[in-house]
Design a protein around this motif. Structure first.
Motif, PDB file in Angstrom:
ATOM      1  N   VAL A 123       0.811  -1.221   0.000  1.00 39.97           N
ATOM      2  CA  VAL A 123       0.000   0.000   0.000  1.00 39.97           C
ATOM      3  C   VAL A 123       0.838   1.261   0.000  1.00 39.97           C
ATOM      4  O   VAL A 123       0.292   2.368  -0.017  1.00 39.97           O
ATOM      5  CB  VAL A 123      -0.956   0.009   1.214  1.00 39.97           C
ATOM      6  CG1 VAL A 123      -1.849  -1.200   1.195  1.00 39.97           C
ATOM      7  CG2 VAL A 123      -0.178   0.097   2.517  1.00 39.97           C
ATOM      8  N   GLY A 124       2.184   1.124   0.050  1.00 36.15           N
ATOM      9  CA  GLY A 124       3.039   2.306  -0.003  1.00 36.15           C
ATOM     10  C   GLY A 124       3.101   3.084   1.292  1.00 36.15           C
ATOM     11  O   GLY A 124       3.278   4.312   1.278  1.00 36.15           O
ATOM     12  N   ALA A 125       2.973   2.424   2.433  1.00 36.57           N
ATOM     13  CA  ALA A 125       3.032   3.110   3.729  1.00 36.57           C
ATOM     14  C   ALA A 125       4.469   3.517   4.044  1.00 36.57           C
ATOM     15  O   ALA A 125       5.427   2.839   3.654  1.00 36.57           O
ATOM     16  CB  ALA A 125       2.493   2.208   4.832  1.00 36.57           C
ATOM     17  N   VAL A 126       4.626   4.600   4.772  1.00 36.44           N
ATOM     18  CA  VAL A 126       5.933   5.114   5.195  1.00 36.44           C
ATOM     19  C   VAL A 126       5.988   5.042   6.713  1.00 36.44           C
ATOM     20  O   VAL A 126       5.196   5.685   7.402  1.00 36.44           O
ATOM     21  CB  VAL A 126       6.152   6.554   4.714  1.00 36.44           C
ATOM     22  CG1 VAL A 126       7.507   7.072   5.197  1.00 36.44           C
ATOM     23  CG2 VAL A 126       6.064   6.640   3.193  1.00 36.44           C
ATOM     24  N   PRO A 160       6.750  10.912  15.683  1.00 36.36           N
ATOM     25  CA  PRO A 160       5.527  10.122  15.512  1.00 36.36           C
ATOM     26  C   PRO A 160       5.844   8.634  15.390  1.00 36.36           C
ATOM     27  O   PRO A 160       6.961   8.250  15.031  1.00 36.36           O
ATOM     28  CB  PRO A 160       4.934  10.675  14.216  1.00 36.36           C
ATOM     29  CG  PRO A 160       6.112  11.204  13.465  1.00 36.36           C
ATOM     30  CD  PRO A 160       7.052  11.747  14.498  1.00 36.36           C
ATOM     31  N   VAL A 161       4.830   7.811  15.652  1.00 34.39           N
ATOM     32  CA  VAL A 161       5.007   6.358  15.576  1.00 34.39           C
ATOM     33  C   VAL A 161       4.045   5.726  14.581  1.00 34.39           C
ATOM     34  O   VAL A 161       3.971   4.503  14.486  1.00 34.39           O
ATOM     35  CB  VAL A 161       4.829   5.705  16.960  1.00 34.39           C
ATOM     36  CG1 VAL A 161       5.920   6.138  17.916  1.00 34.39           C
ATOM     37  CG2 VAL A 161       3.437   6.011  17.528  1.00 34.39           C
ATOM     38  N   ARG A 162       3.295   6.532  13.821  1.00 36.55           N
ATOM     39  CA  ARG A 162       2.394   6.018  12.793  1.00 36.55           C
ATOM     40  C   ARG A 162       2.531   6.849  11.537  1.00 36.55           C
ATOM     41  O   ARG A 162       2.867   8.044  11.585  1.00 36.55           O
ATOM     42  CB  ARG A 162       0.923   6.073  13.259  1.00 36.55           C
ATOM     43  CG  ARG A 162       0.586   5.241  14.461  1.00 36.55           C
ATOM     44  CD  ARG A 162       0.525   3.766  14.143  1.00 36.55           C
ATOM     45  NE  ARG A 162      -0.550   3.413  13.249  1.00 36.55           N
ATOM     46  CZ  ARG A 162      -1.786   3.146  13.642  1.00 36.55           C
ATOM     47  NH1 ARG A 162      -2.116   3.219  14.919  1.00 36.55           N
ATOM     48  NH2 ARG A 162      -2.716   2.809  12.755  1.00 36.55           N
ATOM     49  N   ASP A 163       2.282   6.239  10.395  1.00 33.22           N
ATOM     50  CA  ASP A 163       2.257   6.964   9.134  1.00 33.22           C
ATOM     51  C   ASP A 163       1.141   8.015   9.200  1.00 33.22           C
ATOM     52  O   ASP A 163      -0.024   7.676   9.437  1.00 33.22           O
ATOM     53  CB  ASP A 163       1.997   5.975   7.989  1.00 33.22           C
ATOM     54  CG  ASP A 163       2.112   6.613   6.613  1.00 33.22           C
ATOM     55  OD1 ASP A 163       2.002   7.848   6.512  1.00 33.22           O
ATOM     56  OD2 ASP A 163       2.305   5.871   5.632  1.00 33.22           O
ATOM     57  N   PRO A 164       1.464   9.306   8.986  1.00 33.68           N
ATOM     58  CA  PRO A 164       0.427  10.344   9.103  1.00 33.68           C
ATOM     59  C   PRO A 164      -0.602  10.321   7.984  1.00 33.68           C
ATOM     60  O   PRO A 164      -1.603  11.032   8.067  1.00 33.68           O
ATOM     61  CB  PRO A 164       1.245  11.644   9.080  1.00 33.68           C
ATOM     62  CG  PRO A 164       2.495  11.296   8.326  1.00 33.68           C
ATOM     63  CD  PRO A 164       2.789   9.872   8.671  1.00 33.68           C
ATOM     64  N   ASN A 165      -0.385   9.547   6.948  1.00 27.92           N
ATOM     65  CA  ASN A 165      -1.327   9.489   5.839  1.00 27.92           C
ATOM     66  C   ASN A 165      -2.683   8.985   6.350  1.00 27.92           C
ATOM     67  O   ASN A 165      -2.785   7.863   6.858  1.00 27.92           O
ATOM     68  CB  ASN A 165      -0.789   8.556   4.754  1.00 27.92           C
ATOM     69  CG  ASN A 165      -1.649   8.535   3.508  1.00 27.92           C
ATOM     70  OD1 ASN A 165      -2.772   9.027   3.504  1.00 27.92           O
ATOM     71  ND2 ASN A 165      -1.121   7.951   2.455  1.00 27.92           N
ATOM     72  N   ASN A 174      -0.359  -7.826  19.577  1.00 29.59           N
ATOM     73  CA  ASN A 174      -1.241  -6.958  18.789  1.00 29.59           C
ATOM     74  C   ASN A 174      -0.771  -5.502  18.875  1.00 29.59           C
ATOM     75  O   ASN A 174      -1.576  -4.591  19.101  1.00 29.59           O
ATOM     76  CB  ASN A 174      -2.693  -7.104  19.273  1.00 29.59           C
ATOM     77  CG  ASN A 174      -3.697  -6.450  18.339  1.00 29.59           C
ATOM     78  OD1 ASN A 174      -3.407  -6.230  17.168  1.00 29.59           O
ATOM     79  ND2 ASN A 174      -4.863  -6.117  18.858  1.00 29.59           N
ATOM     80  N   TYR A 175       0.509  -5.286  18.690  1.00 30.23           N
ATOM     81  CA  TYR A 175       1.093  -3.944  18.894  1.00 30.23           C
ATOM     82  C   TYR A 175       1.540  -3.290  17.592  1.00 30.23           C
ATOM     83  O   TYR A 175       1.376  -2.086  17.406  1.00 30.23           O
ATOM     84  CB  TYR A 175       2.275  -4.058  19.860  1.00 30.23           C
ATOM     85  CG  TYR A 175       2.962  -2.750  20.158  1.00 30.23           C
ATOM     86  CD1 TYR A 175       2.344  -1.773  20.937  1.00 30.23           C
ATOM     87  CD2 TYR A 175       4.239  -2.492  19.669  1.00 30.23           C
ATOM     88  CE1 TYR A 175       2.978  -0.572  21.223  1.00 30.23           C
ATOM     89  CE2 TYR A 175       4.875  -1.289  19.942  1.00 30.23           C
ATOM     90  CZ  TYR A 175       4.244  -0.334  20.718  1.00 30.23           C
ATOM     91  OH  TYR A 175       4.865   0.855  20.988  1.00 30.23           O
ATOM     92  N   ILE A 176       2.124  -4.047  16.691  1.00 28.20           N
ATOM     93  CA  ILE A 176       2.589  -3.481  15.424  1.00 28.20           C
ATOM     94  C   ILE A 176       1.382  -3.168  14.546  1.00 28.20           C
ATOM     95  O   ILE A 176       0.413  -3.928  14.495  1.00 28.20           O
ATOM     96  CB  ILE A 176       3.561  -4.440  14.726  1.00 28.20           C
ATOM     97  CG1 ILE A 176       4.872  -4.527  15.519  1.00 28.20           C
ATOM     98  CG2 ILE A 176       3.842  -4.005  13.297  1.00 28.20           C
ATOM     99  CD1 ILE A 176       5.903  -5.450  14.915  1.00 28.20           C
ATOM    100  N   ARG A 177       1.454  -2.047  13.860  1.00 27.89           N
ATOM    101  CA  ARG A 177       0.391  -1.624  12.968  1.00 27.89           C
ATOM    102  C   ARG A 177       0.956  -1.364  11.574  1.00 27.89           C
ATOM    103  O   ARG A 177       2.164  -1.146  11.423  1.00 27.89           O
ATOM    104  CB  ARG A 177      -0.284  -0.340  13.481  1.00 27.89           C
ATOM    105  CG  ARG A 177      -1.101  -0.518  14.738  1.00 27.89           C
ATOM    106  CD  ARG A 177      -2.354  -1.341  14.453  1.00 27.89           C
ATOM    107  NE  ARG A 177      -3.216  -1.410  15.622  1.00 27.89           N
ATOM    108  CZ  ARG A 177      -3.132  -2.336  16.556  1.00 27.89           C
ATOM    109  NH1 ARG A 177      -2.206  -3.282  16.451  1.00 27.89           N
ATOM    110  NH2 ARG A 177      -3.963  -2.348  17.580  1.00 27.89           N
ATOM    111  N   ILE A 178       0.066  -1.365  10.575  1.00 26.14           N
ATOM    112  CA  ILE A 178       0.482  -1.004   9.229  1.00 26.14           C
ATOM    113  C   ILE A 178       0.881   0.471   9.252  1.00 26.14           C
ATOM    114  O   ILE A 178       0.058   1.335   9.553  1.00 26.14           O
ATOM    115  CB  ILE A 178      -0.649  -1.241   8.218  1.00 26.14           C
ATOM    116  CG1 ILE A 178      -1.209  -2.655   8.360  1.00 26.14           C
ATOM    117  CG2 ILE A 178      -0.152  -0.978   6.810  1.00 26.14           C
ATOM    118  CD1 ILE A 178      -0.202  -3.745   8.196  1.00 26.14           C
ATOM    119  N   GLY A 179       2.135   0.762   8.946  1.00 30.03           N
ATOM    120  CA  GLY A 179       2.616   2.140   8.975  1.00 30.03           C
ATOM    121  C   GLY A 179       3.242   2.545  10.288  1.00 30.03           C
ATOM    122  O   GLY A 179       3.535   3.725  10.480  1.00 30.03           O
TER     123      GLY A 179
END
Length: 593
Positions: A105-108, A301-306, A171-176
């Motif tokens: 999905v092109g996550a950063v 930050p710890v998540r892709d802001p998209n 259940n801690y890692i997320r996409i992005g």
């Protein structure tokens, strides 16, 4: 029992009359009820005294269906499944899945999130290796290292609980990125652990690495040469213990591993001793990596802001399917990159994008097929007549006779020599580079005509599809359908699961074996019948169930129905021609046994 092993000898008997103590070969089952296997693995161990003569692994008692289940969930929902693929090193599975979806999905991923992932992944590696050392040494007779190893492992699980709220299934890692930032107390506690851990590793080495008892029991035992390790498809420490310099963190870096300084420990002999020592050295390298990660852990930050990857943090925001029809939708719709978008805020949850196909490589499975007879490298693939490719040609498989169609036990060496049409039709269904997908149809053809899979057929199929006999055997041994000893024309498989046992399957089995005068692995003198207990035939509502060859089930079996079945088969009737007494339905069941 003493009389079986040592003849009674008078105490005043001269030395020349004394008899030597002798032992008999014994077969023991380890698992699947063993605490360390709990349904995943069963080992049939052949012993002569304390010497292990043979170990035969049986895999497949725990069918979770992760791949197919995850194909019916959204990208984000699958995060709850990946930790359950490996209780000991779950963060690695979480990260592997997240990396694949992020590429799709092109996550950063922000730098801080990448660093947190590395820290937790290496802590998870430490926890997994501690279980390997503790339980491995426990099996070798060393009790104290088990408590030492689990002492440090409990500290690591405390750290995980601090971050994720759970000791397992994080259940801690997320996409992005990751679910949320680290708590303030985590880093100081982790630093305390890193100060102590190198000394603890020294204790492990002092306890067993220099122990002559451990050395004698581990050195030179279970040797896997480098070429055999590669042929088997081993990975991780087991592969590196054989001297193969391959670490995915070095070969295909991810999460910034290429920026960390660490060594890849290698073994020299590929034995049990090296496989233990490799884990010790890798633990030291993991501590080194975590210390480097803490030094570069900068705020951020710890998540892709998209918003197409990470939902807005505004507590008043609701997804469209939870809003009233009058509420305006200001959240942008997710784009649809290759393979589909991660979220689709403009559609309901049942319309969210699903995975088209998910495939997980089992890193532990290849090592279970390390039988001495299967360690030879595969020969070059056989070429079909008329070229390497297989055209469609309009050929059709010859249907199997409904009366069993068992061929003679002997058979010829080249089973597929006169079956070029079948091979061309089969291989035409797969791309040239995907010939290994034809293993199942080839095995099935052999089973249908010969009744069992002999070793030379395994080697022949391996050459045909261009793989190793180990891989073919790994596929065949996973399914109880395939037989590896000669069977009769009619192979009777009695379901032995709990539902069938409660309905009288054990009594039916006793009657069947007594009536035919054979047991498992035997064939009646006339070559007609062989019998086998199978784990489950999946028809609990019509238990007890028997299957003849691969024909439809014979359900609601009673002694009368079994007698009629045997009589009909002896008369040469096809299964559908045999009239069985009584009725069979969801609630109609006669128990005559």
């Amino acid at each position: 029992m003493r009389e079986e092993f040592l003849e009674e000898i008078p105490l005043d008997a001269p030395p020349e009359e004394a008899k030597e103590l002798r032992t008999e070969v014994m077969t023991l089952n380890v698992g699947p009820q063993h605490p360390s296997t709990h349904g995943v693995l069963r080992l049939m161990v052949t012993l002569s005294g304390e010497e292990v003569l043979e170990v035969v692994p049986h895999i497949g008692y725990l069918h979770t269906g992760f791949e197919k289940t995850m194909e019916h969930r959204t990208y984000l929902q699958n995060i709850t499944y990946t930790p359950r693929m490996d209780y000991l090193h779950s963060f690695a599975h979480d990260l592997a899945y997240a990396l694949a979806v992020e590429k799709l999905v092109g996550a950063v991923v922000p730098p801080r999130a990448e660093t947190i992932r590395v820290i937790l992944n290496e802590l998870s590696r430490l926890a997994s290796h501690l279980v390997f050392l503790g339980t491995g040494l426990l099996d070798l007779g060393a009790l104290t290292p088990f408590f030492y190893a689990f002492r440090e492992r409990e500290t690591i699980l405390d750290l995980f609980e601090w971050v994720t709220g759970q000791r397992f299934h994080h259940n801690y890692i997320r996409i992005g990125g990751v679910k949320e930032d680290l708590p303030e107390e985590f880093v100081p506690e982790l630093k305390k652990f890193l100060e102590v851990m190198p000394h603890r590793i020294d204790e492990y080495e002092a306890l067993f690495a220099e122990s002559p008892i451990f050395y004698e029991r581990a050195r030179g035992v279970g040797v896997i040469p480098p070429e055999v390790a590669i042929d088997l498809g081993l990975t991780g420490g087991s592969l590196r213990a054989s001297g193969v310099n391959y670490d995915v963190r070095k070969a295909y870096p991810y999460s910034g591993y290429e920026t960390y300084q660490f060594d890849v420990p290698l073994g020299e002999h590929g034995d049990v001793f090296d496989r233990m020592i490799i884990r010790i050295r890798e633990m030291r390298e993991s501590v080194k990596i975590i210390k480097q990660a803490l030094e570069r852990l900068e705020p951020g930050p710890v998540r892709d802001p998209n918003p197409q990857i990470t939902p807005p943090q505004d507590p008043s925001w609701r997804p469209p399917w939870r809003r009233s029809s009058t509420t305006s939708n200001t959240t942008p719709r997710a784009s649809t990159p290759q393979g589909g978008g991660l979220r689709a805020h403009g559609v309901g949850p049942r319309g969210a994008r699903l995975l088209h196909r998910l495939r997980r490589r089992l890193h532990a499975l290849p090592g279970q097929g390390a039988g001495p007879q299967l360690r030879q490298p595969a020969k070059p693939p056989l070429r079909l007549q008329g070229g390497a490719g297989a055209g469609h040609g309009g050929h059709h498989r010859k249907p199997r006779p409904r009366d069993g169609g068992r061929g003679p036990i002997g058979g010829k060496m080249g089973f597929f020599d006169d079956k070029q049409d079948f091979l061309e039709e089969t291989f035409a269904k797969y791309p040239p580079e995907g010939r290994r997908a034809a293993i199942m149809p080839l095995l099935r053809r052999v089973q249908q005509e010969e009744g069992w899979i002999r070793p030379e057929r395994i080697e022949e199929i391996a050459r045909l599809v261009g793989t190793t006999p180990t891989e073919v055997m790994g596929v065949a041994s996973f399914y109880s359908y395939y037989q590896f000893v000669p069977t009769g024309k009619y192979h009777l498989q009695v379901c032995a699961t709990l539902s069938c046992k409660l309905a009288g399957a054990e009594e039916l089995w006793d009657y069947l074996t007594e009536e035919l005068g054979i047991g498992p692995g035997e064939v009646t003198p006339d070559g007609l019948f062989s019998v086998q207990k199978v784990e489950c035939l999946g028809s609990c509502h019509t238990a007890p169930v028997i299957q003849v060859n691969d024909e439809p089930y014979v359900e609601c079996v009673t002694r009368a129905r079994l007698k009629a079945l045997l009589a009909g088969l002896r008369a040469g009737k096809r299964l559908e021609e045999i009239e069985l007494p009584g009725k069979c339905g969801h609630h109609v069941h006669e128990v005559e046994v």
